[in-house]
Design a protein around this motif. Sequence first.
Motif, mmCIF file in Angstrom:
data_model
loop_
_atom_site.group_PDB
_atom_site.id
_atom_site.type_symbol
_atom_site.label_atom_id
_atom_site.label_comp_id
_atom_site.label_asym_id
_atom_site.label_seq_id
_atom_site.Cartn_x
_atom_site.Cartn_y
_atom_site.Cartn_z
ATOM 1 N N PRO A 176 0.834 -1.211 0.000
ATOM 2 C CA PRO A 176 0.000 0.000 0.000
ATOM 3 C C PRO A 176 0.866 1.257 0.000
ATOM 4 N N CYS A 266 -4.007 -6.258 -1.182
ATOM 5 C CA CYS A 266 -4.010 -4.874 -1.662
ATOM 6 C C CYS A 266 -5.075 -4.656 -2.725
ATOM 7 N N GLU A 333 -2.725 4.742 -7.040
ATOM 8 C CA GLU A 333 -1.862 4.158 -6.032
ATOM 9 C C GLU A 333 -2.420 2.842 -5.525
ATOM 10 N N THR A 335 -3.628 0.445 -2.595
ATOM 11 C CA THR A 335 -4.321 0.668 -1.333
ATOM 12 C C THR A 335 -4.408 -0.626 -0.526
ATOM 13 N N LYS A 336 -4.743 -0.476 0.740
ATOM 14 C CA LYS A 336 -5.006 -1.643 1.578
ATOM 15 C C LYS A 336 -6.470 -1.997 1.433
#
Length: 348
Positions: A176, A266, A333, A335-336
Amino acid sequence: MKKKLTYADAGVDIDKADKLVDTIKKIAKKTRRTGVMGEIGGFGGLFSLNTNSMKSPVLVSSTDGVGTKLKIAFLMDRHDTVGIDLVAMCVNDIAVQGARPLFFLDYLATGKLKTGTVTQIVKGVGEGCLQAKCALIGGETAEMPGFYQDNEYDLAGFAVGIVDNSKIVDGSEIRPGHQIIGIASSGLHSNGYSLVRKICFEVLGLEVDSHVPELGKTIGEELITPTRIYSETIQSLVRDLPIQGLAHITGGGIMDNIIRVIPQACGIAIKKGSWEIPAIFPFLQQAGNVEDKEMMRTFNNGIGLVAVVPEESAQEVLNRLTGSGEKAWPIGEVTKTRKNARSRVKMV
């Protein structure tokens, strides 16, 4: 029956095929690289591996075709670019794993061999191999009367590359906060053409030579544009920079392809409006009344390749790409993802 039948009477001209081999040999010779043994015409292509610079060499392979984009070539009677598409669809898939392309083989099947058409096709394959810096070491040209419609054919390709095991790009180190960088496509590439043809030729009633003001060219010129080959760009990146993941944006688009290299824990967040979208995509969306989600799952929408990199390296990667003539943008991006999340992909 008094007449003595030959294979040619059944529609297969062996002499013509033999002459074509000579033409193909000349094209293949231009793509020759270190490792190639012998010439086209044998029962198999020979390639000698030099793995002295690698501790644990791994071969990476891929096979693909051009799909219904071939229908555009048939309509335009233009066959010099689909070979580039063929190489691109195979080579890009191995390059995103960090592999350097070594050699390529093609398969062309048609109802009746037409020397001019086949020569154009193979010249395109040769050009694609030159762009990818891999060798055309063999293939098959099959004349199959009664199997294909007049003036139609099918293409398939097979590529092999090599990478050191320690340098395979597999996404395992993605975390992440890592940044997603998008690299420009040349347009539609070779995906979504069944929907493209339905919109352009059924809904809009266009012909391939119809000029489209929004595109500044004929629809045929836009649709025949060949797929970008990214292997050299990728090799430049992975040689010097911390590239944690790479995705070739093909069938499934941005939505389905990036997630293939992202760890299960993720997800990804893609920023709307963060890159330039070529005119062909809004043109198709408006004409076909296609929803945003369907566009993102069907087409590349202007992004042909994606790199996933640590946040602290993102600007350096962007600088390298733009410095080499590529158009590139930070488009999202990593992410979690929550355990019970309905989707690991979000548009923000």
